[in-house]
Design a protein around this motif. Structure first.
Motif, mmCIF file in Angstrom:
data_model
loop_
_atom_site.group_PDB
_atom_site.id
_atom_site.type_symbol
_atom_site.label_atom_id
_atom_site.label_comp_id
_atom_site.label_asym_id
_atom_site.label_seq_id
_atom_site.Cartn_x
_atom_site.Cartn_y
_atom_site.Cartn_z
ATOM 1 N N VAL A 197 1.064 -0.999 0.203
ATOM 2 C CA VAL A 197 0.134 -0.023 -0.399
ATOM 3 C C VAL A 197 0.572 1.353 0.381
ATOM 4 O O VAL A 197 1.715 1.563 1.202
ATOM 5 N N LEU A 198 0.585 2.067 -1.191
ATOM 6 C CA LEU A 198 2.187 3.774 -0.826
ATOM 7 C C LEU A 198 0.974 5.311 -1.179
ATOM 8 O O LEU A 198 0.140 4.718 -1.917
ATOM 9 N N MET A 199 1.350 5.431 0.001
ATOM 10 C CA MET A 199 0.264 6.486 -0.613
ATOM 11 C C MET A 199 1.257 7.200 -1.234
ATOM 12 O O MET A 199 2.874 7.901 -0.599
ATOM 13 N N VAL A 200 1.453 8.246 -2.117
ATOM 14 C CA VAL A 200 1.607 8.922 -2.513
ATOM 15 C C VAL A 200 1.888 10.286 -2.877
ATOM 16 O O VAL A 200 0.378 11.078 -2.899
ATOM 17 N N HIS A 201 2.144 11.548 -3.070
ATOM 18 C CA HIS A 201 2.255 12.521 -3.327
ATOM 19 C C HIS A 201 3.709 13.180 -4.321
ATOM 20 O O HIS A 201 4.585 13.036 -4.316
ATOM 21 N N VAL A 202 3.382 13.778 -5.462
ATOM 22 C CA VAL A 202 4.170 13.967 -6.382
ATOM 23 C C VAL A 202 3.770 15.616 -6.715
ATOM 24 O O VAL A 202 2.891 16.309 -6.078
ATOM 25 N N ARG A 203 4.984 16.160 -7.341
ATOM 26 C CA ARG A 203 5.270 17.150 -7.403
ATOM 27 C C ARG A 203 6.026 17.525 -9.291
ATOM 28 O O ARG A 203 7.314 16.625 -9.265
ATOM 29 N N MET A 204 5.457 16.985 -10.268
ATOM 30 C CA MET A 204 6.023 17.113 -11.211
ATOM 31 C C MET A 204 6.633 17.798 -11.529
ATOM 32 O O MET A 204 7.479 17.409 -12.447
ATOM 33 N N SER A 205 6.911 19.247 -11.743
ATOM 34 C CA SER A 205 7.982 19.358 -11.765
ATOM 35 C C SER A 205 9.157 19.353 -11.624
ATOM 36 O O SER A 205 10.252 20.487 -11.963
ATOM 37 N N ALA A 206 9.545 18.876 -10.411
ATOM 38 C CA ALA A 206 10.932 18.264 -9.988
ATOM 39 C C ALA A 206 11.151 17.255 -11.660
ATOM 40 O O ALA A 206 13.303 17.692 -11.188
ATOM 41 N N PHE A 207 10.984 16.647 -12.116
ATOM 42 C CA PHE A 207 10.836 16.290 -13.317
ATOM 43 C C PHE A 207 11.648 17.235 -14.591
ATOM 44 O O PHE A 207 12.391 17.238 -15.269
ATOM 45 N N ARG A 250 -5.478 2.824 8.576
ATOM 46 C CA ARG A 250 -5.630 1.370 7.921
ATOM 47 C C ARG A 250 -4.130 1.408 6.732
ATOM 48 O O ARG A 250 -3.975 0.529 6.994
ATOM 49 N N LEU A 251 -3.781 2.742 6.460
ATOM 50 C CA LEU A 251 -2.011 2.505 5.343
ATOM 51 C C LEU A 251 -1.198 2.261 7.061
ATOM 52 O O LEU A 251 -0.337 0.998 6.051
ATOM 53 N N CYS A 252 -1.247 2.703 8.107
ATOM 54 C CA CYS A 252 -0.690 1.894 9.009
ATOM 55 C C CYS A 252 -0.740 0.264 9.529
ATOM 56 O O CYS A 252 0.636 -0.490 9.640
ATOM 57 N N GLU A 253 -1.844 0.256 9.574
ATOM 58 C CA GLU A 253 -2.391 -1.387 9.437
ATOM 59 C C GLU A 253 -1.671 -1.789 8.803
ATOM 60 O O GLU A 253 -1.518 -3.759 8.620
ATOM 61 N N GLU A 254 -1.744 -1.727 7.088
ATOM 62 C CA GLU A 254 -1.014 -2.887 6.318
ATOM 63 C C GLU A 254 0.351 -2.376 6.300
ATOM 64 O O GLU A 254 1.010 -2.746 5.110
ATOM 65 N N ASP A 255 1.569 -1.989 7.009
ATOM 66 C CA ASP A 255 2.158 -1.691 7.279
ATOM 67 C C ASP A 255 2.600 -0.767 5.430
ATOM 68 O O ASP A 255 3.476 -1.447 5.219
ATOM 69 N N GLY A 256 1.926 -0.185 5.300
ATOM 70 C CA GLY A 256 2.269 0.497 3.834
ATOM 71 C C GLY A 256 3.445 1.468 4.178
ATOM 72 O O GLY A 256 3.795 1.944 5.021
ATOM 73 N N GLN A 257 3.729 1.790 2.612
ATOM 74 C CA GLN A 257 4.589 3.612 2.568
ATOM 75 C C GLN A 257 4.626 4.766 2.098
ATOM 76 O O GLN A 257 2.770 4.902 1.805
ATOM 77 N N VAL A 258 5.523 5.720 2.487
ATOM 78 C CA VAL A 258 4.827 6.886 2.051
ATOM 79 C C VAL A 258 5.693 7.046 0.940
ATOM 80 O O VAL A 258 6.639 7.630 1.832
ATOM 81 N N LEU A 259 5.154 7.969 -0.460
ATOM 82 C CA LEU A 259 6.251 8.104 -1.654
ATOM 83 C C LEU A 259 6.040 9.869 -1.595
ATOM 84 O O LEU A 259 4.826 9.952 -1.875
ATOM 85 N N LEU A 260 6.902 10.217 -1.685
ATOM 86 C CA LEU A 260 7.691 12.154 -1.683
ATOM 87 C C LEU A 260 8.055 11.852 -3.092
ATOM 88 O O LEU A 260 9.190 11.614 -3.465
ATOM 89 N N LEU A 261 7.196 12.001 -4.298
ATOM 90 C CA LEU A 261 7.875 12.211 -5.759
ATOM 91 C C LEU A 261 9.057 13.359 -6.402
ATOM 92 O O LEU A 261 7.582 14.186 -7.042
ATOM 93 N N GLY A 262 9.086 13.937 -5.759
ATOM 94 C CA GLY A 262 9.430 14.957 -5.896
ATOM 95 C C GLY A 262 8.732 16.321 -5.284
ATOM 96 O O GLY A 262 9.139 17.424 -5.391
ATOM 97 N N ALA A 263 8.102 15.658 -4.381
ATOM 98 C CA ALA A 263 7.223 16.559 -3.431
ATOM 99 C C ALA A 263 7.866 17.187 -2.557
ATOM 100 O O ALA A 263 8.657 16.050 -1.979
#
Length: 281
Positions: free
Chosen positions: A35-45, A164-177
């Motif tokens: 389970v992956l929570m995602v934040h994206v800043r496209m301008s970083a690419f 629930r994200l934590c219960e599932e041992d999920g991850q958080v991705l900051l993609l350029g954010a």
């Protein structure tokens, strides 16, 4: 869309592509089936071949068919601030009398969260939770469980998508954010029961349910007195995320020209709660 001429003239620049992005995500530690929570800043690419659609497809490839993506959407025109507009009675009247009702299937995600939340919300098969201020979108086999039973008056706390994200041992991705985009910190705030914790109450029209009242931690003006007593914490979310980094809960890499961070959700919440209790307990 034609590529900008300045980038095309830069002989050192190579546009980001889906295979390169998936490879970078794998090297960072994004796991298939997670389970992956995602934040994206496209301008970083600077430029992505395929735009935001390629970002979503790359993330889907990285977590695989058994993985689930999660994003914080909010609501573009939430009346969260309406009770505080005492010096603007005309605005208050306009919203109280004429604001369209929040509809999870229709109402747009907040634009200042970037393009990703709205794109994930509208992706075929995606689901969205029903809180008008703190709604989330999810895509994948775990979406229904992540979004179920979100509380009206504690949307970031227990039984929330972040819980629930934590219960599932999920991850958080900051993609350029930047670090100040990490919504998971609000879960730590919601769980840290201290006398100095602050709340906000507002009303919002909801499709099929009429006008409803909501109470939640004050995520805009500060769930804790970050700005008082000489603390001078100008970016509470970034400061909390930095505590997680210091505790070893996150790691980073470069994917193209963008910095990407990957955080363990449980370890992040534990680090942030420990800091909040030290600072405000």
């Amino acid at each position: 869309m034609p590529a900008p001429t300045d980038l095309m003239r830069d002989q050192t620049f190579i546009p980001m592509t889906q295979p390169k992005l998936v490879e970078g995500l794998r090297q960072l530690g994004v796991e298939p089936g997670s389970v992956l929570m995602v934040h994206v800043r496209m301008s970083a690419f600077r430029w992505v071949v395929g735009g935001i659609d390629a970002i979503v497809e790359s993330l889907r490839d990285a977590v695989g068919p058994s993985g689930t993506l999660l994003a914080f959407t909010g609501w573009e025109d939430s009346p969260y601030h309406l009770p505080l507009w005492d010096d603007c009675p005309r605005w208050q009247a306009a919203y109280r009398d004429h604001q369209p009702a929040f509809d999870p299937a229709v109402s747009s995600a907040r634009r200042d969260f970037g393009r990703f939340p709205e794109r994930l919300r509208t992706w075929p098969g995606a689901r969205r939770s029903g809180h008008p201020e703190a709604s989330f979108a999810a895509l994948g086999p775990g979406a229904a469980r992540l979004l179920a039973d979100q509380r009206d008056n504690d949307p970031f706390g227990f039984d929330s998508p972040l819980d629930r994200l934590c219960e599932e041992d999920g991850q958080v991705l900051l993609l350029g954010a930047p670090l100040n985009r990490m919504t998971l910190c609000h879960h730590a705030e919601a769980l840290t029961d201290l006398p100095s914790r602050r709340f906000h109450t507002f009303r919002a029209p909801v499709a099929g349910m009429g006008l409803r009242e909501y109470r939640m931690i004050d995520t805009f003006y500060g769930a804790f007195p970050y700005y008082e007593d000489g603390r001078g914490i100008d970016s509470p979310t970034r400061t909390m995320a930095e505590q997680a980094v210091a505790a070893g809960a996150g790691r980073s890499t470069q994917i193209g020209g963008a910095t990407a961070w990957l955080f363990d959700s449980r370890a992040t919440v534990a680090a942030v709660r420990a800091w909040l209790e030290r600072e405000f307990g």
